[in-house]
Write a protein that holds these residues in place. Structure first.
Motif, PDB file in Angstrom:
ATOM      1  N   MET A 146       0.831  -1.206   0.000  1.00 21.98           N
ATOM      2  CA  MET A 146       0.000   0.000   0.000  1.00 21.98           C
ATOM      3  C   MET A 146       0.868   1.259   0.000  1.00 21.98           C
ATOM      4  O   MET A 146       1.858   1.330   0.724  1.00 21.98           O
ATOM      5  N   GLY A 147       0.480   2.220  -0.798  1.00 19.88           N
ATOM      6  CA  GLY A 147       1.217   3.469  -0.894  1.00 19.88           C
ATOM      7  C   GLY A 147       2.025   3.596  -2.168  1.00 19.88           C
ATOM      8  O   GLY A 147       2.555   4.671  -2.461  1.00 19.88           O
ATOM      9  N   TYR A 148       2.128   2.504  -2.948  1.00 23.04           N
ATOM     10  CA  TYR A 148       2.871   2.532  -4.199  1.00 23.04           C
ATOM     11  C   TYR A 148       1.906   2.343  -5.375  1.00 23.04           C
ATOM     12  O   TYR A 148       0.823   1.768  -5.228  1.00 23.04           O
ATOM     13  N   ALA A 149       2.334   2.850  -6.539  1.00 27.24           N
ATOM     14  CA  ALA A 149       1.565   2.663  -7.767  1.00 27.24           C
ATOM     15  C   ALA A 149       2.539   2.354  -8.896  1.00 27.24           C
ATOM     16  O   ALA A 149       3.597   2.999  -9.013  1.00 27.24           O
ATOM     17  N   TRP A 150       2.168   1.347  -9.722  1.00 29.82           N
ATOM     18  CA  TRP A 150       2.992   0.933 -10.860  1.00 29.82           C
ATOM     19  C   TRP A 150       2.134   0.947 -12.117  1.00 29.82           C
ATOM     20  O   TRP A 150       1.030   0.395 -12.132  1.00 29.82           O
ATOM     21  N   ILE A 151       2.657   1.591 -13.161  1.00 29.37           N
ATOM     22  CA  ILE A 151       1.958   1.659 -14.446  1.00 29.37           C
ATOM     23  C   ILE A 151       2.891   1.084 -15.505  1.00 29.37           C
ATOM     24  O   ILE A 151       4.055   1.499 -15.613  1.00 29.37           O
ATOM     25  N   VAL A 152       2.386   0.127 -16.272  1.00 31.53           N
ATOM     26  CA  VAL A 152       3.207  -0.540 -17.289  1.00 31.53           C
ATOM     27  C   VAL A 152       2.632  -0.285 -18.672  1.00 31.53           C
ATOM     28  O   VAL A 152       1.447   0.042 -18.819  1.00 31.53           O
ATOM     29  N   THR A 153       3.495  -0.460 -19.676  1.00 30.27           N
ATOM     30  CA  THR A 153       3.059  -0.352 -21.076  1.00 30.27           C
ATOM     31  C   THR A 153       2.764  -1.747 -21.621  1.00 30.27           C
ATOM     32  O   THR A 153       2.812  -2.746 -20.893  1.00 30.27           O
ATOM     33  N   GLU A 154       2.476  -1.830 -22.937  1.00 28.63           N
ATOM     34  CA  GLU A 154       1.988  -3.087 -23.491  1.00 28.63           C
ATOM     35  C   GLU A 154       3.002  -4.232 -23.421  1.00 28.63           C
ATOM     36  O   GLU A 154       2.641  -5.408 -23.507  1.00 28.63           O
ATOM     37  N   GLY A 155       4.296  -3.912 -23.258  1.00 28.20           N
ATOM     38  CA  GLY A 155       5.301  -4.971 -23.197  1.00 28.20           C
ATOM     39  C   GLY A 155       5.151  -5.889 -22.016  1.00 28.20           C
ATOM     40  O   GLY A 155       5.666  -7.016 -22.010  1.00 28.20           O
ATOM     41  N   VAL A 167      -1.045  -3.703 -10.345  1.00 25.51           N
ATOM     42  CA  VAL A 167      -0.395  -2.903 -11.387  1.00 25.51           C
ATOM     43  C   VAL A 167      -1.438  -2.428 -12.394  1.00 25.51           C
ATOM     44  O   VAL A 167      -2.365  -3.172 -12.746  1.00 25.51           O
ATOM     45  N   LEU A 168      -1.318  -1.176 -12.845  1.00 26.52           N
ATOM     46  CA  LEU A 168      -2.137  -0.647 -13.940  1.00 26.52           C
ATOM     47  C   LEU A 168      -1.320  -0.694 -15.216  1.00 26.52           C
ATOM     48  O   LEU A 168      -0.096  -0.483 -15.190  1.00 26.52           O
ATOM     49  N   GLY A 173      -1.220  -3.892  -2.514  1.00 21.98           N
ATOM     50  CA  GLY A 173      -1.699  -4.009  -1.144  1.00 21.98           C
ATOM     51  C   GLY A 173      -3.157  -4.368  -1.079  1.00 21.98           C
ATOM     52  O   GLY A 173      -3.772  -4.315  -0.002  1.00 21.98           O
ATOM     53  N   ASN A 174      -3.767  -4.686  -2.257  1.00 23.22           N
ATOM     54  CA  ASN A 174      -5.171  -5.097  -2.352  1.00 23.22           C
ATOM     55  C   ASN A 174      -6.103  -4.046  -1.730  1.00 23.22           C
ATOM     56  O   ASN A 174      -6.971  -4.346  -0.908  1.00 23.22           O
ATOM     57  N   THR A 175      -5.907  -2.781  -2.127  1.00 26.50           N
ATOM     58  CA  THR A 175      -6.720  -1.678  -1.613  1.00 26.50           C
ATOM     59  C   THR A 175      -7.235  -0.829  -2.763  1.00 26.50           C
ATOM     60  O   THR A 175      -6.614  -0.752  -3.835  1.00 26.50           O
ATOM     61  N   THR A 176      -8.376  -0.211  -2.532  1.00 25.12           N
ATOM     62  CA  THR A 176      -8.928   0.731  -3.519  1.00 25.12           C
ATOM     63  C   THR A 176      -8.499   2.162  -3.225  1.00 25.12           C
ATOM     64  O   THR A 176      -8.822   3.074  -3.979  1.00 25.12           O
ATOM     65  N   GLU A 177      -7.809   2.373  -2.118  1.00 26.57           N
ATOM     66  CA  GLU A 177      -7.308   3.705  -1.764  1.00 26.57           C
ATOM     67  C   GLU A 177      -6.103   4.020  -2.639  1.00 26.57           C
ATOM     68  O   GLU A 177      -5.132   3.266  -2.671  1.00 26.57           O
ATOM     69  N   PRO A 178      -6.136   5.122  -3.376  1.00 26.33           N
ATOM     70  CA  PRO A 178      -5.024   5.438  -4.274  1.00 26.33           C
ATOM     71  C   PRO A 178      -3.741   5.682  -3.490  1.00 26.33           C
ATOM     72  O   PRO A 178      -3.772   6.190  -2.357  1.00 26.33           O
ATOM     73  N   VAL A 205     -18.262  14.655 -13.274  1.00 31.09           N
ATOM     74  CA  VAL A 205     -18.335  14.532 -14.730  1.00 31.09           C
ATOM     75  C   VAL A 205     -17.063  13.919 -15.302  1.00 31.09           C
ATOM     76  O   VAL A 205     -17.059  13.425 -16.431  1.00 31.09           O
ATOM     77  N   LEU A 206     -15.984  13.943 -14.543  1.00 28.10           N
ATOM     78  CA  LEU A 206     -14.715  13.406 -15.049  1.00 28.10           C
ATOM     79  C   LEU A 206     -14.850  11.926 -15.393  1.00 28.10           C
ATOM     80  O   LEU A 206     -15.564  11.184 -14.708  1.00 28.10           O
ATOM     81  N   PRO A 207     -14.155  11.474 -16.420  1.00 27.20           N
ATOM     82  CA  PRO A 207     -14.235  10.056 -16.809  1.00 27.20           C
ATOM     83  C   PRO A 207     -13.391   9.152 -15.921  1.00 27.20           C
ATOM     84  O   PRO A 207     -13.252   7.967 -16.200  1.00 27.20           O
ATOM     85  N   PHE A 208     -12.817   9.684 -14.866  1.00 21.59           N
ATOM     86  CA  PHE A 208     -12.009   8.884 -13.944  1.00 21.59           C
ATOM     87  C   PHE A 208     -12.198   9.446 -12.532  1.00 21.59           C
ATOM     88  O   PHE A 208     -12.618  10.592 -12.353  1.00 21.59           O
ATOM     89  N   SER A 209     -11.918   8.609 -11.560  1.00 24.85           N
ATOM     90  CA  SER A 209     -12.018   9.063 -10.172  1.00 24.85           C
ATOM     91  C   SER A 209     -10.726   9.770  -9.784  1.00 24.85           C
ATOM     92  O   SER A 209      -9.635   9.361 -10.181  1.00 24.85           O
ATOM     93  N   LEU A 210     -10.873  10.838  -9.031  1.00 27.23           N
ATOM     94  CA  LEU A 210      -9.716  11.634  -8.622  1.00 27.23           C
ATOM     95  C   LEU A 210      -9.690  11.721  -7.103  1.00 27.23           C
ATOM     96  O   LEU A 210     -10.657  12.166  -6.480  1.00 27.23           O
ATOM     97  N   HIS A 211      -8.591  11.296  -6.523  1.00 28.46           N
ATOM     98  CA  HIS A 211      -8.432  11.374  -5.072  1.00 28.46           C
ATOM     99  C   HIS A 211      -7.527  12.562  -4.751  1.00 28.46           C
ATOM    100  O   HIS A 211      -6.459  12.719  -5.341  1.00 28.46           O
ATOM    101  N   TYR A 212      -7.978  13.378  -3.844  1.00 26.39           N
ATOM    102  CA  TYR A 212      -7.272  14.630  -3.574  1.00 26.39           C
ATOM    103  C   TYR A 212      -7.376  14.981  -2.102  1.00 26.39           C
ATOM    104  O   TYR A 212      -8.154  14.392  -1.345  1.00 26.39           O
ATOM    105  N   GLU A 213      -6.611  15.973  -1.733  1.00 27.07           N
ATOM    106  CA  GLU A 213      -6.640  16.500  -0.370  1.00 27.07           C
ATOM    107  C   GLU A 213      -6.406  17.999  -0.428  1.00 27.07           C
ATOM    108  O   GLU A 213      -5.502  18.468  -1.128  1.00 27.07           O
ATOM    109  N   PHE A 214      -7.259  18.756   0.290  1.00 24.89           N
ATOM    110  CA  PHE A 214      -7.135  20.212   0.319  1.00 24.89           C
ATOM    111  C   PHE A 214      -6.104  20.633   1.367  1.00 24.89           C
ATOM    112  O   PHE A 214      -6.077  20.101   2.482  1.00 24.89           O
ATOM    113  N   PHE A 215      -5.291  21.615   0.984  1.00 22.58           N
ATOM    114  CA  PHE A 215      -4.299  22.180   1.899  1.00 22.58           C
ATOM    115  C   PHE A 215      -4.473  23.704   1.936  1.00 22.58           C
ATOM    116  O   PHE A 215      -4.104  24.393   0.983  1.00 22.58           O
TER     117      PHE A 215
END
Length: 657
Positions: free
Chosen positions: A39-48, A67-68, A199-204, A238-248
């Motif tokens: 949890m806390g990491y994100a991995w994005i891969v290409t078609e390879g 992995v996305l 980490g099997n979580t839906t939290e970004p 309206v966005l085509p994706f979910s956006l997780h954010y935090e106000f500061f």
């Protein structure tokens, strides 16, 4: 492992992997051992590194959980499904079914490429000359120009490359690649399903850090900030994706950490990923950030005190005309009366008498024409000519006065104390502005105000107190702010005491700010357009915070400001006409009076003696003297004044008749 440990020490927790299956599998096995697939990491891969593209990835699927990835996706059709069935049948003959290699996108591209080559050879063989058939360039150009609908989709080479029409977004969950959305050139990114992260979580793993203006006080101006937040929330839907954010909030020690310009600079310094709030699009800010589409009108205007109601003034009847017009009109009356008296004096007994009576006649006759109440008869045609023009002038003046006075008495006349910024600068008065906004820069850079004459305020109450005190008592003569804030102030404190005046300095409205070339900008711009065009949603947000439409200039300009009183310039042409006609008539009359006496004068006498003689002759009157109607001379036996023998002879002739 050393390199992965270095990456663990970095603040960045999102990684993009672009490599083949053999090296990629080794990377993810090592990342799992290093604890970077939690949890806390994100991995994005290409078609390879997609099993659909390269089945070898199945060996390391356990190390790629969460992995996305993005990969080309063929257009699904009955023809493609039929081909896959045939492939399984041909590849599985005499072999173990489990060892059959599945059809990948690379295989489909290869299949379509062979067909393109075959079609190109056929076209060259059929349409080219024998010499061209042996030319490799001819075959290459034919392949590049070949277009058809293949198993993978539309086959079309652009600059020698096959561009897929659709990209698929997938998420590695357990031992499968789950499709969560796609991207198409004509429609962009579709609505994505919520992915599962390492980490099997839906939290970004990483939230968008969004800076917001800090509101120190609770006043009506905070409604604008809350309004901006609601627009942002609706745009997210309206966005085509979910956006997780935090106000500061942009604060330091409980207070605002700086101006809006400094808040925007935090994006450039990478402290924030975006800024949301009542942020105005300004040219110098666009040098550092990209703005979304605006979601409000905007502009800067001037707020000043209003004068009291002129209807309570006992001298209000003087207001329709300016002082120079009053004086000029009075002089014109006296001048016209004098001209008529001069022309009529020798031939009309009503314009003769003692000096006092003649002066009274001049004033009475001229001012009685104002209401067309004069009873004196004029007998000279030049007098009539002068009066025709004068009556026309009097008619226009009286009608204009009546209309202006009626407007003053029937329409509430609220006059601002100051009309524009130049008047304030000339008097070296203090002016106020919205604390922390870009208006301060506008006042100094564009309007030329001295910084020592600027005072910052926040909130309607502070505005009211500063304007009430005035520039000479610790306050300001005017306050410059955006229209929406001025209208909020006017709605609260009324239009009778304060007014928005002067030219409006246009801006591009409120928007959200992102880093330069951010991919979020086009998506948010389209979302904002959808929100603002949805009248039910957008009007509902406005009504939630504002009692009226305070976002446009019409909220204030709909109040009818009193037009200035009529000035001399308004009737300058009329006075020039009546002056010219009066002087022309006077000149002609003088010529007719002086010319006979001048030609017959005794050159032995001096000029002064001659002028004295003319004056006596002028005061003596003409022989063709016209008594006034209903005069005693006409009533008592029809008597007439006799000056010479000719008059006596005329009298007897009249009696004989």
């Amino acid at each position: 492992m050393k390199e992965l440990n270095k990456l663990k020490l970095m603040a960045t927790k999102v990684f993009l992997v672009h490599m083949g299956s053999e090296l990629g599998c080794k990377l993810f096995l090592a990342a799992k051992k290093a604890g970077m697939m939690t949890m806390g990491y994100a991995w994005i891969v290409t078609e390879g590194l997609s099993a659909e593209v390269d089945p070898m990835v199945l060996k390391c699927m356990d190390s790629m959980q969460g992995v996305l990835g993005v990969r080309p996706s063929p257009n699904h059709s009955n023809r493609l499904e039929h081909f896959k069935e045939r492939w399984k049948g041909l590849a599985g003959k005499g072999n173990n079914k489990s060892n059959v290699v599945s059809v990948t996108i690379f295989g489909l591209w290869a299949y379509d490429t062979v067909w393109a080559l075959a079609k190109a050879v056929e076209n060259v063989w059929r349409e080219s000359s024998p010499s061209q058939k042996q030319n490799v360039t001819t075959l290459l150009n034919t392949i590049l120009a070949t277009k058809f609908h293949g198993l993978s989709g539309n086959f079309h080479l652009v600059k020698g490359q096959l561009e897929p029409s659709t990209l698929e977004v997938f998420n590695v969950v357990e031992k499968a690649e789950r499709s969560i959305g796609n991207w198409m050139p004509e429609r962009g990114l579709s609505k994505l399903k919520p992915p599962k992260w390492p980490g099997n979580t839906t939290e970004p793993p990483a939230k968008l850090r969004i800076g917001i203006p800090a509101a120190n006080s609770v006043n009506e101006f905070k409604k604008v900030l809350n309004f901006s937040f609601d627009v942002f929330s609706e745009a997210l839907k309206v966005l085509p994706f979910s956006l997780h954010y935090e106000f500061f909030p942009y604060k330091k020690h409980g207070e605002t950490a700086g101006t809006y310009d400094e808040l925007i600079m935090q994006i450039k310094e990478k402290r924030y990923d975006a800024v949301v709030g009542d942020v105005t699009i300004v040219a110098n800010r666009s040098k550092y950030v990209d703005f979304t589409m605006s979601f409000s009108e905007s502009g800067v205007a001037m707020l000043v005190l209003a004068k009291h109601d002129e209807r309570q003034n006992i001298w209000i009847f003087l207001k329709p005309f300016s002082w120079d017009l009053w004086l000029t009109t009075g002089a014109a009356f006296v001048f016209t009366g004098f001209i008529v008296w001069f022309i009529e004096h020798r031939s009309n007994s009503e314009f003769r008498g003692t000096p006092t009576n003649q002066l009274g006649m001049v004033l009475w006759f001229s001012f009685s024409t104002l209401v067309f109440a004069h009873r004196e008869r004029v007998v000279n045609n030049w007098s009539r000519f002068v009066l025709i023009i004068w009556f026309f002038v009097v008619l226009i003046i009286t009608q204009s006065y009546t209309a202006s006075l009626a407007s003053i008495l029937t329409v509430q006349k609220l006059q601002p104390v100051f009309m524009d910024a130049e008047e304030i600068k000339r008097n070296n008065y203090f002016v106020g502005y919205h604390q922390g906004s870009f208006v301060r820069g506008l006042l100094t850079e564009k309007l030329g105000f001295n910084e020592s004459k600027l005072k910052g305020y926040d909130g309607p109450e502070a505005y009211k107190q500063a304007l009430s005190l005035g520039s000479n008592n610790g306050g300001v003569a005017a306050i410059f702010d955006e229209i929406i804030f001025i209208n909020i102030f006017l709605v609260k404190y009324g239009f009778k005491k304060y007014q928005m005046v002067g030219p409006t300095y246009k801006t591009d409205g409120f928007a959200f700010a992102f880093p330069r070339n951010s991919p979020f900008v086009p998506y948010f711009s389209r979302a904002i357009v959808n929100v603002t065009e949805n009248k039910t949603t957008f009007d509902g947000i406005k009504k939630k915070y504002f009692s009226s439409d305070v976002m446009s200039e019409d909220a204030s300009t709909s109040m009818a400001f009193g037009s200035p009183n009529l000035t001399l310039k308004s009737f300058g042409g009329l006075f020039i006409i009546t002056l010219f006609t009066s002087l022309f008539a006077l000149t002609v009359h003088l010529f007719k009076f002086i010319h006979p006496k001048w030609t017959a004068r005794d050159f032995q006498i001096s000029l002064s003696e001659m002028m004295t003689e003319l004056a006596k002759h002028f005061n003596k009157g003409e022989s063709s003297f016209h008594p006034p109607p209903n005069s005693p001379e006409m009533e008592e036996g029809d008597q007439s004044i006799i000056h010479n023998e000719e008059d006596l002879r005329q009298l007897f002739e009249d009696k004989d008749r």
